[in-house]
Design a protein around this motif. Structure first.
Motif: not given
Length: 347
Positions: A266-275
């Motif tokens: 849940g917390k990491m989707r944005g970080y993964i998507e932004r590389g």
């Protein structure tokens, strides 16, 4: 008051009334003592479950899984714990549950070395003690429910980071605590893997983040400033990974400093998507909570937990090759940009 009521009863009924009142008084006296059995009036098994701390998404997910199992099994579940990762605070909960006489206590210990005395006291009262998420192997606990095989996870983390670093350069560790048995087992095994397989990797520092995401961000920002040549970080807990990711992104080092570790999607989707990072690992914590309660109930019922034993929804149990009292939940899941959308977990 009971004597006055008897005095007002007609003489033909006084003898019977006196016996009824005496019985009531005797039962009330018995009921005032400590509850020797953990069972409530309806005969339910009572299981107390203690996380390292309550106020993080990971353990909230474990709680939901435990509630599911308890509901399906007809068990009374007591789930509680400290708001900070403290062994002394955990002790207070365990001591209360021992006095109450629950049937089983499932604990994820913050300080494994402090568990032996508490386990001994619980067993003297006939209370079964299991560990989950983190172990206290020397405590005398009857069973450990481990989310993954420690060596498997540690090697996956180290191999993943080494590949991203081209097996060369400085790396660091962020970890919630140097007391938690599971985190430090993974840490030690990862360090050993690096020494054995990746001689060009150099471990420069280990920072302790106290199970706090903001603390992790600050500590990793300091790491990045102190070691400008730093190429990789392994963060070994659910708050250290997002904290480290935020530090890397704020420092403008996304894609320059590799990061992996263990946390929830849940917390990491944005970080993964932004590389900001390419990967992280976990298991389903809901299943960990669920399986822990099912195994605790089986232990209370006197069932033998050994190879070949089947649990509903899990099939035949998988045991550690090094510890026959340790059940392994699953293989680690590697989350990446390619698969994270498949996991609609709400944590």
């Amino acid at each position: 008051m009971a004597i006055a009521l008897v005095a007002n009863i007609p003489s033909t009924r006084k003898f019977r009334a006196v016996h009824v009142v005496a019985l009531a008084i005797a039962l009330s006296i018995i009921g005032c003592g400590p509850r020797e059995s953990g069972r409530v009036d309806d005969g339910k098994i009572v299981i107390a479950m203690l996380p390292k701390l309550k106020n993080i998404a990971y353990f909230a997910a474990c709680h939901r899984g435990a509630e599911k199992a308890a509901g399906e099994l007809g068990i009374e579940l007591i789930y509680d714990g400290p708001d900070v990762p403290s062994g002394s605070e955990q002790q207070k909960f365990i001591e209360t549950w021992i006095r109450q006489g629950v049937d089983a206590i499932c604990v994820a210990p913050n300080q494994p070395k402090a568990m032996s005395r508490l386990v001994e006291r619980a067993h003297e009262r006939g209370i079964k003690v299991l560990t989950w998420d983190s172990d206290a192997p020397e405590s005398g606990r009857v069973l450990m429910v481990n989310q993954v095989d420690d060596k498997t996870l540690a090697h996956m983390l180290m191999d993943d980071l080494a590949a991203q670093m081209n097996e060369d350069g400085e790396w660091a560790i962020a970890i919630a605590s140097l007391d938690a048995a599971n985190l430090n087992s993974w840490r030690r095994l990862a360090e050993a893997r690096a020494k054995d397989k990746y001689p060009k990797l150099k471990l420069v520092e280990t920072v302790v983040t106290k199970e706090d995401e903001n603390e992790a961000r600050q500590m990793v920002e300091t790491l990045l400033n102190t070691y400008p040549a730093l190429k990789g970080i392994i963060a070994f807990d659910s708050n250290s990974v997002p904290g480290a990711a935020e530090a890397i992104e704020r420092s403008g080092k996304s894609g320059k400093v590799a990061l992996t570790g263990n946390t929830s999607p849940g917390k990491m989707r944005g970080y993964i998507e932004r590389g900001v990072l390419k990967s992280f690992y976990l298991w389903d914590p809901r299943a960990l909570g669920d399986l822990t309660i099912r195994l605790a109930a089986a232990v209370v019922k006197g069932e033998e937990i050994k190879p070949g034993k089947e649990i509903a929804g899990y099939g035949k149990l998988n045991f550690s090759s090094e510890d026959p009292t340790m059940v392994i939940l699953s293989q680690p899941i590697r989350f990446s940009k390619e698969n994270i959308a498949q996991y609609d977990w709400d944590f």
